[in-house]
Scaffold this active site. Structure first.
Site, PDB file in Angstrom:
ATOM      1  N   ALA A 116      -0.248  -7.496   1.469  1.00 43.05           N
ATOM      2  CA  ALA A 116      -0.618  -8.517   2.924  1.00 43.05           C
ATOM      3  C   ALA A 116      -0.324  -9.985   2.710  1.00 43.05           C
ATOM      4  O   ALA A 116      -0.032 -10.744   3.577  1.00 43.05           O
ATOM      5  CB  ALA A 116      -2.159  -8.277   3.269  1.00 43.05           C
ATOM      6  N   CYS A 117      -0.401 -10.507   1.432  1.00 41.55           N
ATOM      7  CA  CYS A 117      -0.339 -11.716   1.156  1.00 41.55           C
ATOM      8  C   CYS A 117       0.567 -11.942  -0.167  1.00 41.55           C
ATOM      9  O   CYS A 117       0.392 -11.626  -1.259  1.00 41.55           O
ATOM     10  CB  CYS A 117      -1.496 -12.656   0.847  1.00 41.55           C
ATOM     11  SG  CYS A 117      -1.582 -14.015   0.484  1.00 41.55           S
ATOM     12  N   GLY A 118       1.548 -12.789   0.132  1.00 41.36           N
ATOM     13  CA  GLY A 118       2.626 -12.787  -1.184  1.00 41.36           C
ATOM     14  C   GLY A 118       2.341 -13.972  -1.933  1.00 41.36           C
ATOM     15  O   GLY A 118       2.818 -14.157  -3.113  1.00 41.36           O
ATOM     16  N   CYS A 120      -1.230 -14.945  -2.671  1.00 39.33           N
ATOM     17  CA  CYS A 120      -2.547 -15.078  -2.866  1.00 39.33           C
ATOM     18  C   CYS A 120      -2.696 -15.383  -4.453  1.00 39.33           C
ATOM     19  O   CYS A 120      -1.791 -14.791  -5.193  1.00 39.33           O
ATOM     20  CB  CYS A 120      -3.028 -13.783  -2.839  1.00 39.33           C
ATOM     21  SG  CYS A 120      -3.220 -13.095  -1.221  1.00 39.33           S
TER      22      CYS A 120
END
Length: 284
Positions: A116-118, A120
């Protein structure tokens, strides 16, 4: 080892209480650990496949490499599953000297990328913004509105895993030699992570010596985030088109970098938030 798609068993429930057992197909997801010259650098949750492209694209996005020659070798042979079998989930990268210096400068900013998060795990906010070795070129008419509207369907044709699972993102890199001519597909990728699809597509272009990509449009099947605008800029891509909405940070970064940000491109209409000069016959 989990592949790009995995078969499973599922029970479907209806409102009236009917239950039906059937086979289903899921998008694969596994971690890929990336080590640079023996040092841990990143762990990316990704769909296995095109892993070499992913490594190239992620290191381009992180400012570690700027050309294919910056990577001397990638060795996947040392990844082992708990049962002792090879799982290909560790990439040992040997860098050219200059790239090694850039990697060393990022000490303390190791990256964990979830689906979901590149970004993080980036340890400091200043680590998010990166200077590109391939600046976005000056604005000029690049593609007519009718051609821009064709891009989501052209990308969809390159998404066989989405057809099977319904749960995987896509990104396509299209060259636009003429504003009214048909866009030319350079690279396409699928992954559970929307950022990974962009890394894979741009990584392939980097490996093939195509950067900078100043006459290209990056079409994505997701929303347009700050991170995706940043990744496009690191490859010199002047236009990012998304089927969903952009974030405020994506639009602001697009303005700062002179990059065209397009959202809600779903085949009939689209919204242009920045860089209208690249839309041929568009408003001034």
């Amino acid at each position: 080892m989990v592949r790009a798609t995995v078969r499973t068993r599922v029970h479907s429930f209806a409102a009236a209480g009917e239950v039906r057992a059937r086979a289903d197909v899921l998008a694969g997801e596994e971690p890929l650990e990336i080590r640079l010259d023996g040092e841990e650098f990143a762990v990316a949750m990704r769909t296995p496949g095109a892993d070499v492209d992913l490594v190239f694209g992620l290191l381009l996005a992180e400012g570690v490499i700027v050309a294919a020659a910056d990577i001397r070798e990638i060795d996947f042979s040392t990844g082992l599953a708990p049962d002792g079998s090879r799982d290909l989930n560790v990439a040992r990268v040997r860098l050219a000297p200059e790239a090694g210096l850039r990697a060393a400068a990022r000490t303390g900013r190791n990256v964990y990328t979830s689906s979901a998060c590149g970004i993080c795990g980036t340890n400091a906010i200043e680590g998010v913004a990166k200077a590109s070795a391939h600046p976005v070129p000056a604005a000029r008419p690049l593609l007519a509105p009718a051609r821009i509207l064709e891009l989501p369907e052209l990308l969809r044709a390159q998404q066989p895993a989405f057809e099977r699972t319904g749960g995987i993102h896509g990104a396509g890199l299209f060259r636009c030699p003429d504003p009214t001519g048909a866009p030319e597909l350079l690279a396409a990728a699928e992954d559970v992570g929307r950022h990974n699809t962009v890394d894979k597509a741009l990584g392939r272009a980097l490996r093939e010596g195509l950067l900078p990509l100043g006459d290209c449009v990056l079409q994505v099947s997701s929303r347009a985030s700050y991170e995706l605008v940043q990744k496009a800029s690191m490859a010199g891509v002047p236009v990012l088109s998304a089927v969903s909405a952009p974030s405020s940070a994506a639009v602001e970064l697009g303005r700062q970098l002179g990059l065209t940000v397009i959202g809600f491109n779903r085949g009939r209409t689209f919204n242009a938030y920045t860089g209208l000069e690249r839309i041929a016959a568009g408003p001034a």
